[in-house]
Design a protein around this motif. Sequence first.
Motif, PDB file in Angstrom:
ATOM      1  N   GLU A  34      46.225  36.964  44.788  1.00 40.07           N
ATOM      2  CA  GLU A  34      45.928  38.280  44.233  1.00 40.07           C
ATOM      3  C   GLU A  34      44.922  38.190  43.099  1.00 40.07           C
ATOM      4  N   GLY A  35      44.842  37.052  42.436  1.00 40.52           N
ATOM      5  CA  GLY A  35      43.895  36.887  41.343  1.00 40.52           C
ATOM      6  C   GLY A  35      42.459  36.768  41.791  1.00 40.52           C
ATOM      7  N   ALA A  36      42.238  36.713  43.103  1.00 41.88           N
ATOM      8  CA  ALA A  36      40.876  36.558  43.622  1.00 41.88           C
ATOM      9  C   ALA A  36      40.195  37.896  43.880  1.00 41.88           C
ATOM     10  N   ARG A  37      40.830  39.004  43.519  1.00 40.85           N
ATOM     11  CA  ARG A  37      40.242  40.309  43.810  1.00 40.85           C
ATOM     12  C   ARG A  37      38.939  40.515  43.055  1.00 40.85           C
ATOM     13  N   LYS A  38      37.923  41.029  43.750  1.00 40.45           N
ATOM     14  CA  LYS A  38      36.617  41.245  43.157  1.00 40.45           C
ATOM     15  C   LYS A  38      36.322  42.720  42.896  1.00 40.45           C
ATOM     16  N   LYS A  39      37.183  43.597  43.408  1.00 40.35           N
ATOM     17  CA  LYS A  39      36.961  45.029  43.237  1.00 40.35           C
ATOM     18  C   LYS A  39      38.102  45.634  42.430  1.00 40.35           C
ATOM     19  N   THR A  40      37.805  46.695  41.713  1.00 44.33           N
ATOM     20  CA  THR A  40      38.805  47.318  40.855  1.00 44.33           C
ATOM     21  C   THR A  40      39.615  48.387  41.576  1.00 44.33           C
ATOM     22  N   ARG A  41      39.147  48.880  42.710  1.00 46.41           N
ATOM     23  CA  ARG A  41      39.893  49.914  43.413  1.00 46.41           C
ATOM     24  C   ARG A  41      41.170  49.322  44.024  1.00 46.41           C
ATOM     25  N   PRO A  42      42.196  50.154  44.221  1.00 44.07           N
ATOM     26  CA  PRO A  42      43.459  49.651  44.783  1.00 44.07           C
ATOM     27  C   PRO A  42      43.254  49.040  46.165  1.00 44.07           C
ATOM     28  N   ARG A  43      44.042  48.033  46.461  1.00 46.45           N
ATOM     29  CA  ARG A  43      43.933  47.387  47.762  1.00 46.45           C
ATOM     30  C   ARG A  43      44.470  48.309  48.862  1.00 46.45           C
ATOM     31  N   GLU A  44      43.831  48.207  49.998  1.00 41.62           N
ATOM     32  CA  GLU A  44      44.282  48.988  51.151  1.00 41.62           C
ATOM     33  C   GLU A  44      45.418  48.281  51.880  1.00 41.62           C
ATOM     34  N   TYR A  45      45.455  46.932  51.761  1.00 46.36           N
ATOM     35  CA  TYR A  45      46.445  46.157  52.503  1.00 46.36           C
ATOM     36  C   TYR A  45      47.256  45.272  51.572  1.00 46.36           C
ATOM     37  N   ASP A  46      48.475  44.983  51.997  1.00 48.77           N
ATOM     38  CA  ASP A  46      49.320  44.009  51.322  1.00 48.77           C
ATOM     39  C   ASP A  46      48.772  42.621  51.667  1.00 48.77           C
ATOM     40  N   LEU A  47      48.501  41.799  50.645  1.00 53.06           N
ATOM     41  CA  LEU A  47      47.919  40.489  50.912  1.00 53.06           C
ATOM     42  C   LEU A  47      48.881  39.560  51.642  1.00 53.06           C
ATOM     43  N   TYR A  48      50.152  39.860  51.620  1.00 53.90           N
ATOM     44  CA  TYR A  48      51.090  39.100  52.451  1.00 53.90           C
ATOM     45  C   TYR A  48      50.742  39.278  53.923  1.00 53.90           C
ATOM     46  N   ASP A  49      50.464  40.521  54.314  1.00 56.13           N
ATOM     47  CA  ASP A  49      50.081  40.782  55.704  1.00 56.13           C
ATOM     48  C   ASP A  49      48.749  40.116  56.038  1.00 56.13           C
ATOM     49  N   VAL A  50      47.842  40.099  55.080  1.00 55.80           N
ATOM     50  CA  VAL A  50      46.538  39.463  55.300  1.00 55.80           C
ATOM     51  C   VAL A  50      46.717  37.957  55.489  1.00 55.80           C
ATOM     52  N   PHE A  51      47.524  37.340  54.628  1.00 58.70           N
ATOM     53  CA  PHE A  51      47.754  35.892  54.748  1.00 58.70           C
ATOM     54  C   PHE A  51      48.376  35.561  56.097  1.00 58.70           C
ATOM     55  N   CYS A  52      49.370  36.338  56.512  1.00 61.19           N
ATOM     56  CA  CYS A  52      50.014  36.092  57.803  1.00 61.19           C
ATOM     57  C   CYS A  52      49.034  36.300  58.955  1.00 61.19           C
ATOM     58  N   ALA A  53      48.098  37.223  58.781  1.00 64.72           N
ATOM     59  CA  ALA A  53      47.094  37.458  59.822  1.00 64.72           C
ATOM     60  C   ALA A  53      46.168  36.249  59.963  1.00 64.72           C
ATOM     61  N   PRO A  59      46.183  41.048  66.651  1.00 62.05           N
ATOM     62  CA  PRO A  59      46.980  42.204  67.086  1.00 62.05           C
ATOM     63  C   PRO A  59      46.840  43.373  66.125  1.00 62.05           C
ATOM     64  N   SER A  60      47.009  44.555  66.636  1.00 62.90           N
ATOM     65  CA  SER A  60      46.848  45.765  65.824  1.00 62.90           C
ATOM     66  C   SER A  60      47.927  45.898  64.759  1.00 62.90           C
ATOM     67  N   ASP A  61      49.005  45.117  64.857  1.00 62.67           N
ATOM     68  CA  ASP A  61      50.058  45.153  63.837  1.00 62.67           C
ATOM     69  C   ASP A  61      49.555  44.632  62.494  1.00 62.67           C
ATOM     70  N   TYR A  62      48.568  43.761  62.546  1.00 66.83           N
ATOM     71  CA  TYR A  62      47.983  43.208  61.327  1.00 66.83           C
ATOM     72  C   TYR A  62      46.884  44.140  60.800  1.00 66.83           C
ATOM     73  N   PRO A  63      46.443  43.920  59.564  1.00 63.68           N
ATOM     74  CA  PRO A  63      45.278  44.677  59.066  1.00 63.68           C
ATOM     75  C   PRO A  63      44.061  44.450  59.955  1.00 63.68           C
ATOM     76  N   LYS A  64      43.054  45.289  59.817  1.00 61.33           N
ATOM     77  CA  LYS A  64      41.841  45.163  60.621  1.00 61.33           C
ATOM     78  C   LYS A  64      41.237  43.781  60.442  1.00 61.33           C
ATOM     79  N   TRP A  65      40.714  43.244  61.536  1.00 64.11           N
ATOM     80  CA  TRP A  65      40.218  41.872  61.500  1.00 64.11           C
ATOM     81  C   TRP A  65      39.074  41.706  60.506  1.00 64.11           C
ATOM     82  N   GLN A  66      38.257  42.775  60.328  1.00 68.98           N
ATOM     83  CA  GLN A  66      37.158  42.679  59.371  1.00 68.98           C
ATOM     84  C   GLN A  66      37.686  42.454  57.951  1.00 68.98           C
TER      85      GLN A  66
END
Length: 261
Positions: free
Chosen positions: A21-40, A55-62
């Motif tokens: 979470e400390g690697a965030r470069k933008k100040t706006r709120p995150r759209e996704y939970d980084l737990y879901d991103v890591f698992c993706a 799979p569509s269950d995960y955040p968008k691949w981009q």
Amino acid sequence: MRQYPSDISREEYEEIREDLEGARKKTRPREYDLYDVFCAVLYVVQGGIQWRMLPSDYPKWQSVYYYFRVWSEKDETGVSILDKVLHKLVKQIRNEDLRRDKTTFGIVDAQSVQNADTAEEKGYDAGKKLSGIKRHVVVDTMGLPHAIAVTTADVTDRDGAIQMILVNLDSLSCVKKFLVDGGYTGERFANQVKEICNAQVEVVKRNELHRFVVLPRRWVVERLFGWLDKFRRLWKNCERKLVISAQILTFALIAILIRRY
């Protein structure tokens, strides 16, 4: 979100949450939970699929790929977020076993891997007879990785090990001896290691044992390569650049340490 066999638990993720979470470069709120991103990302690395096939269950691949690149990006010291997380886990596990942060004994080995057609950087390993890359690692007696490097396959084990030691001098600063196999034989290599980090090189040759047995103490590095085989993305090198190949390897090592310890 649906759970997949590759996912880690929330409790396991807590070990690394603050670092990611400390690697965030933008100040706006995150759209996704980084737990879901890591698992993706873990789904991609363990399943050996393309980013676009998430799979569509995960955040968008981009978005998943964007965060992986953020975590993989090197800072001014040449260290990425993933590198820092791996070093943190290694120190934590060693401390829990009442050991110092840095090892004094390193076991060195290399693994050649064939390239997929998407890879841009490649070399031919005449010994293994394949065109691809070579992964170099240093582990301690517990099998914990203290240094890694990825080169093209035409780089010899000795030259790759020297490159790895030079890049990871801080992590290997306390090493007094490196244990290697016959592929690292040579006075020139031993002298280079002595000059770089003042460590000795001990060579264990299989033909000196007169029978097929597990090489003393070297089984831990072979075990690590066995663990890496559980990640299908690592069966071949699918990455265009060596730096990304190294970060995919680092990510897999992080997943191994989180789950096993």
